[in-house]
Design a protein around this motif. Structure first.
Motif, PDB file in Angstrom:
ATOM      1  N   PHE A 209     -49.928 -15.971  19.903  1.00 29.49           N
ATOM      2  CA  PHE A 209     -51.196 -15.119  19.227  1.00 29.49           C
ATOM      3  C   PHE A 209     -50.926 -13.778  19.565  1.00 29.49           C
ATOM      4  N   ALA A 210     -49.715 -12.925  20.478  1.00 26.65           N
ATOM      5  CA  ALA A 210     -49.856 -12.015  20.697  1.00 26.65           C
ATOM      6  C   ALA A 210     -48.704 -11.072  20.355  1.00 26.65           C
ATOM      7  N   VAL A 211     -47.785 -12.208  19.718  1.00 25.46           N
ATOM      8  CA  VAL A 211     -46.829 -11.387  19.396  1.00 25.46           C
ATOM      9  C   VAL A 211     -46.372 -11.977  18.197  1.00 25.46           C
ATOM     10  N   THR A 212     -45.248 -11.599  17.483  1.00 31.70           N
ATOM     11  CA  THR A 212     -44.589 -11.874  16.369  1.00 31.70           C
ATOM     12  C   THR A 212     -43.986 -13.066  15.868  1.00 31.70           C
ATOM     13  N   LYS A 213     -43.325 -14.162  15.261  1.00 25.25           N
ATOM     14  CA  LYS A 213     -42.775 -15.207  15.166  1.00 25.25           C
ATOM     15  C   LYS A 213     -41.242 -14.854  15.314  1.00 25.25           C
ATOM     16  N   ARG A 214     -40.634 -12.653  14.875  1.00 30.83           N
ATOM     17  CA  ARG A 214     -39.363 -12.633  15.316  1.00 30.83           C
ATOM     18  C   ARG A 214     -39.402 -12.659  16.831  1.00 30.83           C
ATOM     19  N   LEU A 215     -40.609 -12.252  17.383  1.00 31.65           N
ATOM     20  CA  LEU A 215     -40.045 -12.076  19.304  1.00 31.65           C
ATOM     21  C   LEU A 215     -39.863 -12.601  19.707  1.00 31.65           C
ATOM     22  N   MET A 216     -40.739 -14.223  19.308  1.00 28.45           N
ATOM     23  CA  MET A 216     -40.432 -15.493  19.849  1.00 28.45           C
ATOM     24  C   MET A 216     -39.620 -16.080  19.308  1.00 28.45           C
ATOM     25  N   ARG A 217     -38.685 -15.951  19.206  1.00 27.65           N
ATOM     26  CA  ARG A 217     -37.209 -16.888  17.686  1.00 27.65           C
ATOM     27  C   ARG A 217     -35.802 -15.880  18.778  1.00 27.65           C
ATOM     28  N   SER A 219     -36.104 -14.038  21.265  1.00 25.40           N
ATOM     29  CA  SER A 219     -36.132 -13.809  22.462  1.00 25.40           C
ATOM     30  C   SER A 219     -35.720 -15.337  22.998  1.00 25.40           C
ATOM     31  N   ALA A 220     -35.831 -16.794  22.532  1.00 31.30           N
ATOM     32  CA  ALA A 220     -35.308 -17.647  22.888  1.00 31.30           C
ATOM     33  C   ALA A 220     -33.942 -17.742  22.355  1.00 31.30           C
ATOM     34  N   ARG A 221     -33.210 -16.714  21.265  1.00 30.59           N
ATOM     35  CA  ARG A 221     -31.859 -16.323  20.963  1.00 30.59           C
ATOM     36  C   ARG A 221     -31.359 -15.726  22.534  1.00 30.59           C
ATOM     37  N   LEU A 222     -32.021 -14.775  23.183  1.00 28.55           N
ATOM     38  CA  LEU A 222     -31.652 -13.663  24.127  1.00 28.55           C
ATOM     39  C   LEU A 222     -31.299 -14.993  25.559  1.00 28.55           C
ATOM     40  N   ALA A 223     -31.966 -15.589  25.450  1.00 22.19           N
ATOM     41  CA  ALA A 223     -32.791 -16.814  26.585  1.00 22.19           C
ATOM     42  C   ALA A 223     -31.090 -17.784  26.318  1.00 22.19           C
ATOM     43  N   ASP A 224     -30.785 -18.171  25.757  1.00 19.62           N
ATOM     44  CA  ASP A 224     -29.232 -18.952  25.464  1.00 19.62           C
ATOM     45  C   ASP A 224     -28.335 -18.241  25.860  1.00 19.62           C
ATOM     46  N   LEU A 225     -28.251 -16.720  24.746  1.00 21.31           N
ATOM     47  CA  LEU A 225     -26.958 -16.109  25.815  1.00 21.31           C
ATOM     48  C   LEU A 225     -26.551 -15.601  26.684  1.00 21.31           C
ATOM     49  N   HIS A 226     -28.156 -15.682  27.486  1.00 29.87           N
ATOM     50  CA  HIS A 226     -28.182 -14.790  28.962  1.00 29.87           C
ATOM     51  C   HIS A 226     -28.411 -16.204  29.855  1.00 29.87           C
ATOM     52  N   ASP A 227     -28.206 -17.536  29.500  1.00 30.26           N
ATOM     53  CA  ASP A 227     -28.762 -18.628  31.005  1.00 30.26           C
ATOM     54  C   ASP A 227     -30.562 -18.280  31.401  1.00 30.26           C
ATOM     55  N   CYS A 228     -31.163 -18.118  30.621  1.00 34.30           N
ATOM     56  CA  CYS A 228     -32.054 -17.974  31.255  1.00 34.30           C
ATOM     57  C   CYS A 228     -33.266 -18.555  30.566  1.00 34.30           C
ATOM     58  N   ARG A 229     -34.343 -19.155  31.163  1.00 32.24           N
ATOM     59  CA  ARG A 229     -35.763 -19.335  31.363  1.00 32.24           C
ATOM     60  C   ARG A 229     -36.436 -18.609  29.660  1.00 32.24           C
ATOM     61  N   ARG A 251     -50.971 -25.571  14.482  1.00 29.29           N
ATOM     62  CA  ARG A 251     -51.040 -26.103  15.873  1.00 29.29           C
ATOM     63  C   ARG A 251     -50.060 -24.999  16.848  1.00 29.29           C
ATOM     64  N   PRO A 252     -50.552 -24.790  18.057  1.00 32.55           N
ATOM     65  CA  PRO A 252     -49.584 -23.627  19.345  1.00 32.55           C
ATOM     66  C   PRO A 252     -47.922 -25.058  19.338  1.00 32.55           C
ATOM     67  N   VAL A 253     -48.532 -26.369  19.245  1.00 36.50           N
ATOM     68  CA  VAL A 253     -46.883 -27.195  19.785  1.00 36.50           C
ATOM     69  C   VAL A 253     -45.718 -27.161  18.736  1.00 36.50           C
ATOM     70  N   ASP A 254     -46.344 -27.066  17.593  1.00 39.70           N
ATOM     71  CA  ASP A 254     -46.030 -27.153  15.814  1.00 39.70           C
ATOM     72  C   ASP A 254     -45.303 -26.171  15.472  1.00 39.70           C
ATOM     73  N   TYR A 255     -46.482 -24.636  16.206  1.00 38.76           N
ATOM     74  CA  TYR A 255     -45.660 -23.588  15.965  1.00 38.76           C
ATOM     75  C   TYR A 255     -44.199 -23.126  17.224  1.00 38.76           C
ATOM     76  N   LEU A 256     -44.687 -23.987  18.299  1.00 42.24           N
ATOM     77  CA  LEU A 256     -43.652 -23.737  19.413  1.00 42.24           C
ATOM     78  C   LEU A 256     -42.003 -24.299  19.094  1.00 42.24           C
ATOM     79  N   GLU A 257     -42.729 -25.067  18.145  1.00 42.24           N
ATOM     80  CA  GLU A 257     -40.618 -25.878  18.198  1.00 42.24           C
ATOM     81  C   GLU A 257     -40.772 -25.216  16.680  1.00 42.24           C
ATOM     82  N   GLU A 258     -41.520 -24.240  15.461  1.00 40.39           N
ATOM     83  CA  GLU A 258     -40.821 -23.814  14.353  1.00 40.39           C
ATOM     84  C   GLU A 258     -40.163 -22.643  15.074  1.00 40.39           C
ATOM     85  N   VAL A 259     -40.010 -21.976  16.100  1.00 46.35           N
ATOM     86  CA  VAL A 259     -39.869 -20.575  16.756  1.00 46.35           C
ATOM     87  C   VAL A 259     -38.567 -21.263  17.843  1.00 46.35           C
ATOM     88  N   GLY A 260     -38.580 -22.654  17.792  1.00 48.16           N
ATOM     89  CA  GLY A 260     -37.145 -22.470  18.980  1.00 48.16           C
ATOM     90  C   GLY A 260     -37.708 -22.000  19.962  1.00 48.16           C
TER      91      GLY A 260
END
Length: 451
Positions: A209-217, A219-229, A251-260
């Motif tokens: 609830f402090a960031v946008t869905k775009r930022l979450m998605r 961030s996940a893309r960058l983590a895959d690219l750079h092999d980070c957590r 709920r939060p876990v549903d949101y987590l899945e939606e943003v990858g």
């Protein structure tokens, strides 16, 4: 820094948390070369011996969640006796005053506290980037390298202000593009994905609830690219669940899945308010959970379902959490609190001192995606915490490993990171503790005094 000899035998410890190592261990370079059985000598010659007959030896503790900047606002009158959301709303206007000097001192103090408690890997989640603190990750890496502690520095972020449905004021947020650009910058500069790495970077939007869905998605893309957590707060309070339902309709876990983010690359701070189905989903995905018992009790947030999460397949680690909700950066103290809180939850026989120590070592390492730290075994990094039982609190203790937890050990006598002593006789090498205390305390009073 005090270099160890090429092959050092840490001989005949009082006790050691490792199988087949009653006679100690041999350290060669940055790694453990050999576990020596009781009554035996090393298989190959050594260059020096450290007599460990007074010491209880455990793997270096691994902290998986902290907010170093909060050491400046411990026991702050505006935030005492409040649950999470009112606590945050009280402190955000205070944290707006942070300066680069204050942040550097806060980081140095938090790392030093962690090291003195036996922690050899410091995870920090920094998410405040007001004007002037744009290079916060650089500062934390610099301080970790100077102290010689292993670090996982999380490039946190907040991009939704109060005007946009978030909690923080506009002065503490950045826009998505600035966050993503800096995330790539610090990953390119500092992230080391190799075994034995001293510095790694994680991407860590503060909370859903402090960031946008775009930022979450992204961030996940960058983590895959750079092999980070990937790291964020999730499931900490019932208010958070209600907030996510209102803001996102899920709920939060549903949101987590939606943003990858529902993957083994992710570890979450707190993870308290998950239902049975969510526990199963998190475990199946291998999502790690950082249990923060002290902070959870201070803010009365609830109890992490550690045993259910672990049984489902989630790695469970420990974190001290922020020093304005824990008011300490002592991970060994957190081990004791984890034991007590989980026994209250599950019963005296269900959770042992060995479970609590395992969460703070091997479990935490798994949360960070590392299999080269967190245990004492040949080939792993020589990250060690050595405690003595000389204080009055330990007199009469019969099981040395249990005594560390049950009697309340809180300060290591010696700490080794990557084969080098970083704490000797209870003192951190290269740090004037008195001068640090005076400088940090002065800045805290001047900037964040309640008046």
């Amino acid at each position: 820094m005090t270099e160890t000899p090429r092959r050092l035998w840490i001989r005949d410890p009082l006790a050691i948390l490792a199988a087949g190592a009653g006679g100690g261990i041999v350290v060669e370079g940055t790694r453990i070369a050999e576990c020596v059985p009781a009554g035996r000598a090393p298989a190959a010659p050594v260059d020096a011996v450290f007599e460990a007959g007074r010491h209880v030896v455990v793997p270096g503790l691994v902290n998986t969640h902290h907010h170093a900047f909060q050491t400046l606002t411990r026991a702050h009158p505006k935030a005492i006796n409040k649950p999470l959301f009112p606590w945050l709303r009280a402190l955000y206007p205070v944290w707006e005053r942070i300066t680069p000097e204050a942040f550097r001192l806060a980081t140095r103090l938090a790392y030093t506290e962690l090291l003195l408690s036996g922690c050899t890997t410091a995870g920090d989640h920094h998410y405040l980037f007001p004007r002037g603190l744009e290079d916060s990750v650089d500062v934390q890496v610099d301080e970790a390298r100077a102290l010689g502690i292993r670090a996982c520095v999380s490039r946190g972020s907040m991009s939704l202000s109060q005007d946009e449905g978030g909690l923080p004021p506009g002065t503490l947020v950045q826009d998505d593009d600035a966050i993503l650009a800096d995330s790539e910058r610090v990953l390119d500069l500092f992230h080391d994905a190799r075994p034995g790495a001293m510095v790694q970077v994680a991407l860590a939007p503060c909370s859903p609830f402090a960031v946008t869905k775009r930022l979450m998605r992204e961030s996940a893309r960058l983590a895959d690219l750079h092999d980070c957590r990937l790291h964020t707060h999730l499931g900490e309070t019932l208010d958070e669940d209600a907030y996510c339902l209102e803001l996102f309709g899920q709920r939060p876990v549903d949101y987590l899945e939606e943003v990858g983010w529902l993957s083994g690359r992710t570890w979450l701070a707190h993870g308290i308010h998950f239902d049975d189905a969510e526990v199963a989903r998190l475990g199946a995905a291998g999502v790690g959970i950082c249990h923060c018992p002290t902070s959870n009790m201070v803010l009365a947030s609830g109890r992490c379902r550690t045993c259910e999460l672990e049984a489902a397949g989630s790695p469970v680690g420990l974190g001290v959490d922020g020093s304005a909700s824990n008011d300490s950066s002592n991970l060994m103290e957190g081990v004791r609190h984890a034991l007590m809180l989980n026994r209250l939850t599950y019963g005296a026989e269900a959770v042992t001192h060995l479970d609590a120590l395992r969460w703070a070592t091997e479990g935490s390492a798994r949360c960070l995606g590392r299999d080269d730290i967190g245990r004492i075994a040949p080939g792993l990094e020589a990250d060690l915490a050595l405690f003595t039982l000389d204080e009055l609190r330990f007199s009469g203790a019969h099981d040395p490993l249990a005594a560390l937890v049950l009697c309340g050990a809180h300060r290591a006598d010696r700490v080794m990171v990557a084969g080098c002593w970083r704490v000797i006789d209870g003192e951190p090498l290269g740090i004037d503790v008195r001068a640090l205390r005076e400088a940090h305390g002065r800045v805290a009073r001047d900037l964040f005094g309640a008046g």
